[in-house]
Design a protein around this motif. Structure first.
Motif, PDB file in Angstrom:
ATOM      1  N   CYS A 200       0.847  -1.193   0.000  1.00 36.35           N
ATOM      2  CA  CYS A 200       0.000   0.000   0.000  1.00 36.35           C
ATOM      3  C   CYS A 200       0.882   1.242   0.000  1.00 36.35           C
ATOM      4  O   CYS A 200       2.102   1.157   0.181  1.00 36.35           O
ATOM      5  CB  CYS A 200      -0.952   0.014   1.195  1.00 36.35           C
ATOM      6  N   VAL A 201       0.269   2.391  -0.180  1.00 37.69           N
ATOM      7  CA  VAL A 201       0.958   3.667  -0.048  1.00 37.69           C
ATOM      8  C   VAL A 201       0.419   4.395   1.177  1.00 37.69           C
ATOM      9  O   VAL A 201      -0.679   4.097   1.664  1.00 37.69           O
ATOM     10  CB  VAL A 201       0.786   4.547  -1.303  1.00 37.69           C
ATOM     11  N   GLY A 202       1.212   5.341   1.675  1.00 30.83           N
ATOM     12  CA  GLY A 202       0.796   6.131   2.828  1.00 30.83           C
ATOM     13  C   GLY A 202       1.103   7.601   2.631  1.00 30.83           C
ATOM     14  O   GLY A 202       1.894   7.971   1.747  1.00 30.83           O
ATOM     15  N   ASP A 203       0.504   8.446   3.461  1.00 36.49           N
ATOM     16  CA  ASP A 203       0.733   9.891   3.362  1.00 36.49           C
ATOM     17  C   ASP A 203       1.870  10.315   4.288  1.00 36.49           C
ATOM     18  O   ASP A 203       2.543   9.484   4.915  1.00 36.49           O
ATOM     19  CB  ASP A 203      -0.551  10.662   3.668  1.00 36.49           C
ATOM     20  N   ALA A 204       2.102  11.617   4.386  1.00 35.91           N
ATOM     21  CA  ALA A 204       3.207  12.127   5.190  1.00 35.91           C
ATOM     22  C   ALA A 204       3.037  11.769   6.661  1.00 35.91           C
ATOM     23  O   ALA A 204       4.022  11.528   7.374  1.00 35.91           O
ATOM     24  CB  ALA A 204       3.310  13.650   5.023  1.00 35.91           C
ATOM     25  N   ALA A 237      -0.645  12.877  -5.328  1.00 42.72           N
ATOM     26  CA  ALA A 237       0.115  14.031  -4.840  1.00 42.72           C
ATOM     27  C   ALA A 237       0.357  13.968  -3.331  1.00 42.72           C
ATOM     28  O   ALA A 237       1.267  14.633  -2.824  1.00 42.72           O
ATOM     29  CB  ALA A 237      -0.609  15.327  -5.197  1.00 42.72           C
ATOM     30  N   ARG A 238      -0.428  13.168  -2.614  1.00 45.67           N
ATOM     31  CA  ARG A 238      -0.292  13.064  -1.161  1.00 45.67           C
ATOM     32  C   ARG A 238       0.467  11.814  -0.731  1.00 45.67           C
ATOM     33  O   ARG A 238       0.693  11.614   0.459  1.00 45.67           O
ATOM     34  CB  ARG A 238      -1.675  13.080  -0.502  1.00 45.67           C
ATOM     35  N   GLN A 239       0.864  10.990  -1.672  1.00 47.60           N
ATOM     36  CA  GLN A 239       1.546   9.747  -1.325  1.00 47.60           C
ATOM     37  C   GLN A 239       3.002  10.034  -0.968  1.00 47.60           C
ATOM     38  O   GLN A 239       3.733  10.652  -1.736  1.00 47.60           O
ATOM     39  CB  GLN A 239       1.461   8.771  -2.496  1.00 47.60           C
ATOM     40  N   ALA A 240       3.413   9.552   0.210  1.00 48.38           N
ATOM     41  CA  ALA A 240       4.758   9.850   0.713  1.00 48.38           C
ATOM     42  C   ALA A 240       5.599   8.610   0.956  1.00 48.38           C
ATOM     43  O   ALA A 240       6.804   8.721   1.171  1.00 48.38           O
ATOM     44  CB  ALA A 240       4.652  10.653   2.018  1.00 48.38           C
ATOM     45  N   CYS A 241       4.982   7.434   0.956  1.00 52.07           N
ATOM     46  CA  CYS A 241       5.746   6.207   1.217  1.00 52.07           C
ATOM     47  C   CYS A 241       5.003   5.009   0.652  1.00 52.07           C
ATOM     48  O   CYS A 241       3.803   5.087   0.370  1.00 52.07           O
ATOM     49  CB  CYS A 241       5.973   6.013   2.725  1.00 52.07           C
ATOM     50  N   ILE A 242       5.735   3.936   0.460  1.00 49.52           N
ATOM     51  CA  ILE A 242       5.139   2.669   0.045  1.00 49.52           C
ATOM     52  C   ILE A 242       5.479   1.632   1.115  1.00 49.52           C
ATOM     53  O   ILE A 242       6.619   1.555   1.580  1.00 49.52           O
ATOM     54  CB  ILE A 242       5.617   2.254  -1.361  1.00 49.52           C
ATOM     55  N   LEU A 243       4.482   0.865   1.529  1.00 43.18           N
ATOM     56  CA  LEU A 243       4.617  -0.077   2.639  1.00 43.18           C
ATOM     57  C   LEU A 243       4.233  -1.471   2.176  1.00 43.18           C
ATOM     58  O   LEU A 243       3.372  -1.625   1.304  1.00 43.18           O
ATOM     59  CB  LEU A 243       3.702   0.328   3.803  1.00 43.18           C
ATOM     60  N   TRP A 244       4.854  -2.475   2.768  1.00 43.37           N
ATOM     61  CA  TRP A 244       4.479  -3.842   2.421  1.00 43.37           C
ATOM     62  C   TRP A 244       4.640  -4.759   3.620  1.00 43.37           C
ATOM     63  O   TRP A 244       5.419  -4.510   4.535  1.00 43.37           O
ATOM     64  CB  TRP A 244       5.273  -4.350   1.225  1.00 43.37           C
TER      65      TRP A 244
END
Length: 249
Positions: A200-204, A237-244
């Protein structure tokens, strides 16, 4: 409640005849796909489409801006289940095989942009090796509002003991498990080791300067519509990281 779509490809005789692939046919594709479909429909969720074999086209998931038709297929449902042969490229792109060249024999994830002004929140691919754990960032572009990609970092087995995996995933979803846990638990097996991963992706705020707030991520908070919390879409534009998160079992 959710709208969902299913695609299952069991036979690959056309791809082999064309010299595109040497992949063998699968065996329990429709046990798994039918189980997923049945569990969601019995809980009141609406099936938008169920395509099989040569009725599954790579344009179904390819972004409309890239010449595909995801707007009327994968990006027009909340949750999508697909089973086929999969792998990844050296640069980390996922690929999946089809048995008809409606446009191409394979789909590649650099041509996906899911959740873009439409619906897609969750994609579940029961396919081998569609995530390279060393290059997960190669999947960044697929998150155009989509919440979670559920794939595999190594083999996903096709055998008699895994025939209920689709039913188990669907059952977990409608019982209120998070989407991420529903995938990891549902595809686990007592006889063979499957290799699920959720991305998934996450915000700041989730990134928090590198101190990841896992409690705020889609992996820990998202449920199927009607069965618990669903976080809001996250615009690119708000995505700051990718997590798994990955497991084996």
């Amino acid at each position: 409640m959710a709208r969902f779509g299913v695609e299952g490809i069991r036979y690959f005789n056309h791809a082999r005849a064309a010299g595109v692939s040497t992949a063998g046919d699968l065996t329990y594709t429709f046990n798994r796909s039918n189980g997923f479909d049945s569990k969601l429909r019995s809980a009141g969720h609406a099936r938008a489409f169920y395509w099989s074999n040569t009725d599954c086209w790579e344009t179904d998931i390819r972004d409309t801006d890239q010449g595909g038709d995801d707007r009327n297929n994968v990006d027009d449902v909340d949750i999508f289940w697909i089973e086929t042969h999969g792998n990844h490229e050296a640069d980390g792109r996922a690929r999946m095989l089809y048995d008809t060249p409606r446009a191409n024999w394979r789909t590649f994830s650099n041509q996906w942009q899911l959740g873009e002004n439409w619906n897609a929140e969750w994609v579940m691919a029961y396919s081998c090796k569609t995530v390279d754990r060393d290059r997960v960032g190669a999947l960044w572009n697929i998150f155009a509002g989509m919440h979670i990609y559920c794939g595999a970092w190594d083999n996903m087995w096709d055998g008699i003991t895994t025939d209920e995996c689709g039913e188990d995933v669907g059952d977990n979803l409608v019982r209120g498990h998070t989407v991420s846990h529903a995938w990891h638990d549902g595809v686990s097996d007592w006889a063979v080791d499957n290799h699920p991963i959720t991305v998934c992706v996450g915000d700041a705020d989730t990134w928090n300067g590198g101190a990841i707030r896992w409690d705020r991520s889609y992996l820990n908070r998202d449920h199927l519509w009607g069965h618990g919390n669903v976080n809001a879409d996250l615009a690119p534009a708000r995505q700051a990281c990718i997590l798994w998160y990955w497991t084996e079992g």
